[in-house]
Design a protein around this motif. Structure first.
Motif, PDB file in Angstrom:
ATOM      1  N   ASN A   6       0.855  -1.194   0.000  1.00 54.08           N
ATOM      2  CA  ASN A   6       0.000   0.000   0.000  1.00 54.08           C
ATOM      3  C   ASN A   6       0.885   1.235   0.000  1.00 54.08           C
ATOM      4  OD1 ASN A   6      -2.674   1.430   0.398  1.00 54.08           O
ATOM      5  ND2 ASN A   6      -1.565   2.153   2.194  1.00 54.08           N
ATOM      6  N   GLU A  13      -3.098   0.710  -3.735  1.00 57.38           N
ATOM      7  CA  GLU A  13      -2.978  -0.557  -2.985  1.00 57.38           C
ATOM      8  C   GLU A  13      -3.185  -1.756  -3.897  1.00 57.38           C
ATOM      9  OE1 GLU A  13      -5.738  -0.756   0.297  1.00 57.38           O
ATOM     10  OE2 GLU A  13      -4.708  -2.458   1.211  1.00 57.38           O
ATOM     11  N   ASN A  34      -0.742  -1.188   5.552  1.00 57.53           N
ATOM     12  CA  ASN A  34      -2.007  -1.945   5.453  1.00 57.53           C
ATOM     13  C   ASN A  34      -1.948  -3.349   6.077  1.00 57.53           C
ATOM     14  OD1 ASN A  34      -0.419  -3.121   3.483  1.00 57.53           O
ATOM     15  ND2 ASN A  34      -2.021  -3.189   1.931  1.00 57.53           N
ATOM     16  N   SER A  37      -5.105  -5.522   7.760  1.00 59.80           N
ATOM     17  CA  SER A  37      -6.316  -4.859   7.271  1.00 59.80           C
ATOM     18  C   SER A  37      -7.069  -5.757   6.293  1.00 59.80           C
ATOM     19  CB  SER A  37      -5.979  -3.523   6.607  1.00 59.80           C
ATOM     20  OG  SER A  37      -5.388  -3.707   5.351  1.00 59.80           O
ATOM     21  N   SER A 153      -6.503   2.764  -2.570  1.00 63.22           N
ATOM     22  CA  SER A 153      -6.138   2.340  -1.225  1.00 63.22           C
ATOM     23  C   SER A 153      -7.324   2.430  -0.273  1.00 63.22           C
ATOM     24  CB  SER A 153      -5.009   3.232  -0.704  1.00 63.22           C
ATOM     25  OG  SER A 153      -4.815   3.007   0.666  1.00 63.22           O
ATOM     26  N   LYS A 155      -6.663   2.666   2.817  1.00 70.75           N
ATOM     27  CA  LYS A 155      -6.046   3.296   3.983  1.00 70.75           C
ATOM     28  C   LYS A 155      -5.766   4.775   3.780  1.00 70.75           C
ATOM     29  CE  LYS A 155      -6.139  -0.153   6.519  1.00 70.75           C
ATOM     30  NZ  LYS A 155      -7.027  -0.014   7.664  1.00 70.75           N
TER      31      LYS A 155
END
Ligand code: PLP
Length: 226
Positions: A6, A13, A34, A37, A153, A155
């Protein structure tokens, strides 16, 4: 092959790991932003590493997942300092580990397990990120994210306002700060805004940003004069 699962600056990502060259299939990845996750198939990797500071604790710790054969140290440089030797570290770990960071990570792992493990954490990551991508995509171009949808992503959500209008971007940051939402500047190399929603960010926090974004657009979008 070494890659970053990521990438935090643009918010890109991998949905699944890339396929390494079959002649040298060793895959290594930095999952600092990440890790924990989503479920991952560790058997696909030679080495995974991730610092604790973003997704599973306080700074001070890095978890490494290293394939057993790589711990033998066959390919290690003879002059390698022992800190960098997986072989030596695995056999004889440092005598002064950061115990509080380790304890914190342990408690966080227990918590993740108790709520349903990686499946649940992934569900939350998707729900949180999608909430902001939806605002961006439904804003009629007021907000934009430039990342290919399939690689966005979960995140780090990058966002520009009206073709990177500096004045509006600054205004956004100032007004968001008044509501307690801080550290949302894009990386200095790309500008714009970046919403980082690591594991510790609750859905409520994301919801607050969503509502603020909608309000901000209402207030500042230049409507064509009739
Ligand atoms: C954040 C990050 C790092 C470094 O973390 P610091 O908090 O700056 O020490 C390393 N790799 C990746 C992929 C990251 O996202």
């Amino acid at each position: 092959m070494y890659y970053c699962d990521n990438e935090t600056i643009h918010g890109v990502e991998y949905r699944k790991p890339p396929t390494p060259n079959p002649r040298n299939p060793l895959l290594m990845t930095d999952m600092t932003s990440n890790f924990f996750s989503k479920p991952i198939d560790v058997s696909k990797f030679g080495i995974i590493y991730a610092g604790s500071q973003k997704n599973y604790g306080i700074p001070g710790l890095t978890i490494m997942v290293v394939r057993n054969d790589l711990l033998k140290g066959d390919q290690e440089l003879g002059s390698l300092p022992s800190e960098y030797s997986y072989k030596k570290q695995a056999k004889n770990p440092t005598s002064k580990p950061p115990v509080f960071a380790i304890l914190f990570a342990l408690e966080y792992m227990k918590y993740m397990k108790s709520i349903g493990g990686m499946k649940e954490i992934e569900r939350q990551a998707i729900a949180k990120s999608q909430m902001l991508y939806d605002v961006i995509d439904n804003s009629g171009g007021f907000y934009r994210n430039l990342v290919e949808k399939s690689s966005r992503s979960r995140k780090n959500i990058h966002c520009i306002i009206q073709n990177n209008n500096k004045e509006l971007t600054e205004k956004f940051k100032k007004e968001a700060a008044k509501r307690g939402m801080i550290q949302i500047s894009g990386h200095r190399s790309v500008g714009g805004l970046r919403f980082s929603i690591y594991n510790g960010m609750p859905l409520d926090g994301v919801l607050r940003m969503k509502n603020f974004m909608l309000e901000f657009q209402q207030k500042y979008e230049m409507k064509p004069k009739l």
